[in-house]
Design a protein around this motif. Structure first.
Motif, PDB file in Angstrom:
ATOM      1  N   ASP A  88       0.833  -1.191   0.000  1.00 47.77           N
ATOM      2  CA  ASP A  88       0.000   0.000   0.000  1.00 47.77           C
ATOM      3  C   ASP A  88       0.872   1.247   0.000  1.00 47.77           C
ATOM      4  O   ASP A  88       1.803   1.360   0.803  1.00 47.77           O
ATOM      5  N   LEU A  89       0.581   2.171  -0.918  1.00 51.86           N
ATOM      6  CA  LEU A  89       1.194   3.493  -0.916  1.00 51.86           C
ATOM      7  C   LEU A  89       0.064   4.520  -0.861  1.00 51.86           C
ATOM      8  O   LEU A  89      -1.005   4.297  -1.427  1.00 51.86           O
ATOM      9  N   THR A  90       0.321   5.639  -0.191  1.00 51.03           N
ATOM     10  CA  THR A  90      -0.700   6.672  -0.026  1.00 51.03           C
ATOM     11  C   THR A  90      -0.490   7.767  -1.060  1.00 51.03           C
ATOM     12  O   THR A  90       0.588   8.369  -1.138  1.00 51.03           O
ATOM     13  N   TYR A  91      -1.529   8.019  -1.859  1.00 45.76           N
ATOM     14  CA  TYR A  91      -1.435   9.002  -2.939  1.00 45.76           C
ATOM     15  C   TYR A  91      -2.208  10.263  -2.564  1.00 45.76           C
ATOM     16  O   TYR A  91      -3.300  10.179  -1.982  1.00 45.76           O
ATOM     17  N   PRO A  92      -1.662  11.446  -2.875  1.00 41.43           N
ATOM     18  CA  PRO A  92      -2.308  12.705  -2.491  1.00 41.43           C
ATOM     19  C   PRO A  92      -3.737  12.803  -3.024  1.00 41.43           C
ATOM     20  O   PRO A  92      -3.999  12.488  -4.190  1.00 41.43           O
ATOM     21  N   ASN A  93      -4.655  13.198  -2.162  1.00 43.63           N
ATOM     22  CA  ASN A  93      -6.054  13.423  -2.521  1.00 43.63           C
ATOM     23  C   ASN A  93      -6.788  12.121  -2.857  1.00 43.63           C
ATOM     24  O   ASN A  93      -7.940  12.152  -3.258  1.00 43.63           O
ATOM     25  N   ILE A  94      -6.109  10.995  -2.730  1.00 41.52           N
ATOM     26  CA  ILE A  94      -6.681   9.691  -3.097  1.00 41.52           C
ATOM     27  C   ILE A  94      -6.694   8.739  -1.915  1.00 41.52           C
ATOM     28  O   ILE A  94      -7.696   8.090  -1.630  1.00 41.52           O
ATOM     29  N   GLY A  95      -5.558   8.663  -1.204  1.00 36.99           N
ATOM     30  CA  GLY A  95      -5.451   7.747  -0.076  1.00 36.99           C
ATOM     31  C   GLY A  95      -4.634   6.518  -0.433  1.00 36.99           C
ATOM     32  O   GLY A  95      -3.977   6.459  -1.481  1.00 36.99           O
ATOM     33  N   PRO A  96      -4.668   5.477   0.412  1.00 40.61           N
ATOM     34  CA  PRO A  96      -3.850   4.288   0.172  1.00 40.61           C
ATOM     35  C   PRO A  96      -4.386   3.436  -0.971  1.00 40.61           C
ATOM     36  O   PRO A  96      -5.598   3.272  -1.116  1.00 40.61           O
ATOM     37  N   ARG A  97      -3.471   2.929  -1.792  1.00 45.00           N
ATOM     38  CA  ARG A  97      -3.827   2.038  -2.894  1.00 45.00           C
ATOM     39  C   ARG A  97      -2.754   0.946  -3.011  1.00 45.00           C
ATOM     40  O   ARG A  97      -1.559   1.218  -2.885  1.00 45.00           O
ATOM     41  N   ASP A  98      -3.201  -0.276  -3.286  1.00 44.85           N
ATOM     42  CA  ASP A  98      -2.278  -1.386  -3.473  1.00 44.85           C
ATOM     43  C   ASP A  98      -1.439  -1.129  -4.725  1.00 44.85           C
ATOM     44  O   ASP A  98      -1.993  -0.971  -5.825  1.00 44.85           O
ATOM     45  N   SER A  99      -0.125  -1.088  -4.575  1.00 48.93           N
ATOM     46  CA  SER A  99       0.777  -0.684  -5.660  1.00 48.93           C
ATOM     47  C   SER A  99       1.748  -1.821  -5.962  1.00 48.93           C
ATOM     48  O   SER A  99       2.360  -2.385  -5.053  1.00 48.93           O
ATOM     49  N   TYR A 100       1.901  -2.136  -7.253  1.00 46.21           N
ATOM     50  CA  TYR A 100       2.656  -3.309  -7.699  1.00 46.21           C
ATOM     51  C   TYR A 100       3.940  -2.895  -8.398  1.00 46.21           C
ATOM     52  O   TYR A 100       3.937  -1.957  -9.200  1.00 46.21           O
ATOM     53  N   LEU A 101       5.022  -3.622  -8.091  1.00 48.88           N
ATOM     54  CA  LEU A 101       6.297  -3.340  -8.722  1.00 48.88           C
ATOM     55  C   LEU A 101       6.308  -3.933 -10.137  1.00 48.88           C
ATOM     56  O   LEU A 101       6.091  -5.132 -10.313  1.00 48.88           O
ATOM     57  N   LEU A 102       6.541  -3.071 -11.135  1.00 50.46           N
ATOM     58  CA  LEU A 102       6.646  -3.484 -12.532  1.00 50.46           C
ATOM     59  C   LEU A 102       8.008  -3.059 -13.068  1.00 50.46           C
ATOM     60  O   LEU A 102       8.684  -2.213 -12.476  1.00 50.46           O
ATOM     61  N   TYR A 103       8.373  -3.583 -14.228  1.00 52.01           N
ATOM     62  CA  TYR A 103       9.494  -2.981 -14.954  1.00 52.01           C
ATOM     63  C   TYR A 103       8.939  -1.905 -15.877  1.00 52.01           C
ATOM     64  O   TYR A 103       7.919  -2.106 -16.537  1.00 52.01           O
ATOM     65  N   HIS A 104       9.607  -0.770 -15.905  1.00 50.71           N
ATOM     66  CA  HIS A 104       9.210   0.305 -16.815  1.00 50.71           C
ATOM     67  C   HIS A 104      10.456   0.887 -17.458  1.00 50.71           C
ATOM     68  O   HIS A 104      11.488   1.043 -16.804  1.00 50.71           O
ATOM     69  N   GLU A 105      10.346   1.241 -18.730  1.00 48.05           N
ATOM     70  CA  GLU A 105      11.519   1.538 -19.541  1.00 48.05           C
ATOM     71  C   GLU A 105      12.375   2.693 -19.050  1.00 48.05           C
ATOM     72  O   GLU A 105      13.597   2.705 -19.225  1.00 48.05           O
ATOM     73  N   GLU A 106      11.758   3.699 -18.393  1.00 51.69           N
ATOM     74  CA  GLU A 106      12.568   4.859 -18.002  1.00 51.69           C
ATOM     75  C   GLU A 106      13.614   4.511 -16.952  1.00 51.69           C
ATOM     76  O   GLU A 106      14.606   5.233 -16.792  1.00 51.69           O
ATOM     77  N   LEU A 107      13.414   3.404 -16.223  1.00 54.99           N
ATOM     78  CA  LEU A 107      14.426   2.997 -15.248  1.00 54.99           C
ATOM     79  C   LEU A 107      15.772   2.780 -15.935  1.00 54.99           C
ATOM     80  O   LEU A 107      16.829   3.124 -15.390  1.00 54.99           O
ATOM     81  N   GLU A 108      15.752   2.215 -17.140  1.00 56.92           N
ATOM     82  CA  GLU A 108      16.984   1.912 -17.863  1.00 56.92           C
ATOM     83  C   GLU A 108      17.786   3.173 -18.168  1.00 56.92           C
ATOM     84  O   GLU A 108      19.009   3.208 -17.988  1.00 56.92           O
TER      85      GLU A 108
END
Length: 397
Positions: A212-232
């Motif tokens: 769970d991560l807490t997002y502004p104006n939204i609250g906690p949401r289950d958040s999943y680790l993915l690979y995304h191209e900008e990391l490279e």
């Protein structure tokens, strides 16, 4: 100031066209091209600017692209077609002497694999041609890299930990739908996860790590680790980074549908025999799922995308969170598209604006974080994606 050619008339292309048309001091001539010209014509009708030209082009074919580029003579091409078509469009730009910008890195059709090597290989050719190619200028990739560059320039001597967090807390009232091209979306999230730590890449099973991560104006949401191209590109361009990760939210209903789609073979990207013809199951699934362009009207809620960064400033540890929240309804009222298309399309327009203004002009192939972030950050506030900062807060990561 300049002529722009937009390739692609889907949700993102529609937003790009709207935003380009809103900035006539920069974009003096506009063309929209797509495999289906009637889609381009519909975008022009929605914008209400008959001076925008349209054309039919198959972006799989370099010769067709070259003929179009040589006819219209754009200063820059904004590629919001499919990622499979990045290389043919880059080839055509080199043959026609046209500058290039896209929002997603190239991937081959036959394997779900995301890597910049194919496009970075064009660096010398673009340099020798005196042309600029700007890669990954959507939101993530795109603004996520610009946020990181801005943080490095203004708030850190050394960035050590980077987490890009992407939450869509909207509700489109469909049982199952993807917010952008279903084929690309499902390929992206069903592959293995990957993150960078201590100089190496760590691979995880798909959706294995979440919290769970807490997002502004939204609250906690289950958040999943993915690979995304900008990391490279970010770990290459900011070598002090010790760990870089990407997180995205998904609801349980979405994940249940996705699991079923995989279990029954509908996420396959290889051909199968059906009634004497060959079809790709995922492409067939795309044809029966809701079109992302049609989700906007009933979409409620908002997105929240940002960078959570930890590092050193003047010898002391500090944290920094920079983010944007985007309302699906506000995006729809302005452009007829939902917030996910909006958050990708607006930065693509700003990147082309940066080029035409002479601010981001550098022969070669570049990721967005390699340019000055300040003028881009200024335009985000003016063009509909205002950003916010939190200093020394709890990053939850």
């Amino acid at each position: 100031m300049g002529k722009v050619l937009i390739i692609g008339a889907g949700g993102v292309g529609t937003v790009v066209a709207h935003k380009v048309a809103q900035n006539p001091d920069v974009f003096t001539e506009i063309m929209i091209a797509s495999r289906t010209k009637s889609k381009c014509d519909a975008v022009v009708k929605a914008i209400g600017n008959p001076a925008i030209r349209t054309a039919q082009v198959d972006a799989d074919h370099v010769d067709e692209l070259v003929a179009l580029f040589n006819d219209f003579r754009p200063d820059i091409v904004i590629n919001v077609a499919l990622p499979y078509q990045d290389l043919t469009i880059m080839e055509a730009c080199l043959k026609s002497g046209v500058n290039y910008l896209d929002t997603a890195n190239y991937e081959p059709k036959d394997v779900a694999h995301f890597e910049y090597s194919w496009q970075w290989a064009y660096k010398q050719r673009f340099e020798e041609a005196g042309l600029t190619a700007i890669l990954g200028c959507g939101f993530d990739p795109g603004v996520s890299g610009i946020f990181t560059a801005y943080a490095a320039k203004h708030h850190f001597d050394e960035i050590q930990y980077l987490d890009i967090v992407d939450c869509n807390a909207g509700n489109h009232h469909k049982a199952f739908a993807t917010n952008f091209n279903p084929e690309i979306n499902i390929r992206e999230i069903t592959q293995n996860g990957r993150y960078y730590e201590n100089g190496q890449w760590v691979t995880t099973k798909p959706m294995e790590i979440h919290k769970d991560l807490t997002y502004p104006n939204i609250g906690p949401r289950d958040s999943y680790l993915l690979y995304h191209e900008e990391l490279e590109s970010l770990v290459k361009n900011f070598p002090t980074i010790k760990r870089a990760r990407f997180w995205m939210t998904f609801g349980q209903e979405y994940l249940t549908h996705l699991r079923v789609i995989q279990n029954i073979g509908m996420a396959r990207i290889d051909e199968v025999e059906y009634n004497g013809m060959k079809i790709v199951p995922l492409q067939f699934l795309k044809a029966v799922l809701p079109n992302p362009q049609d989700l906007g009207e009933n979409y409620e809620g908002e997105t929240s995308i940002g960078c959570r960064i930890r590092g050193l400033k003047d010898g002391k540890e500090r944290t920094y969170y920079v983010y944007n929240n985007c309302s699906h309804q506000a995006a729809y009222q302005e452009t007829g598209m939902q917030g996910v298309s909006y958050t990708t399309g607006v930065p693509a327009m700003i990147g082309a604006m940066m080029y035409l203004k002479g601010i981001w002009q550098k022969p070669g192939v570049w990721n967005v974080e390699e340019f000055d972030p300040d003028p881009f950050m200024e335009q985000l506030n003016k063009q509909g994606l205002p950003w916010h900062e939190v200093f020394d807060g709890d990053l939850e990561l």
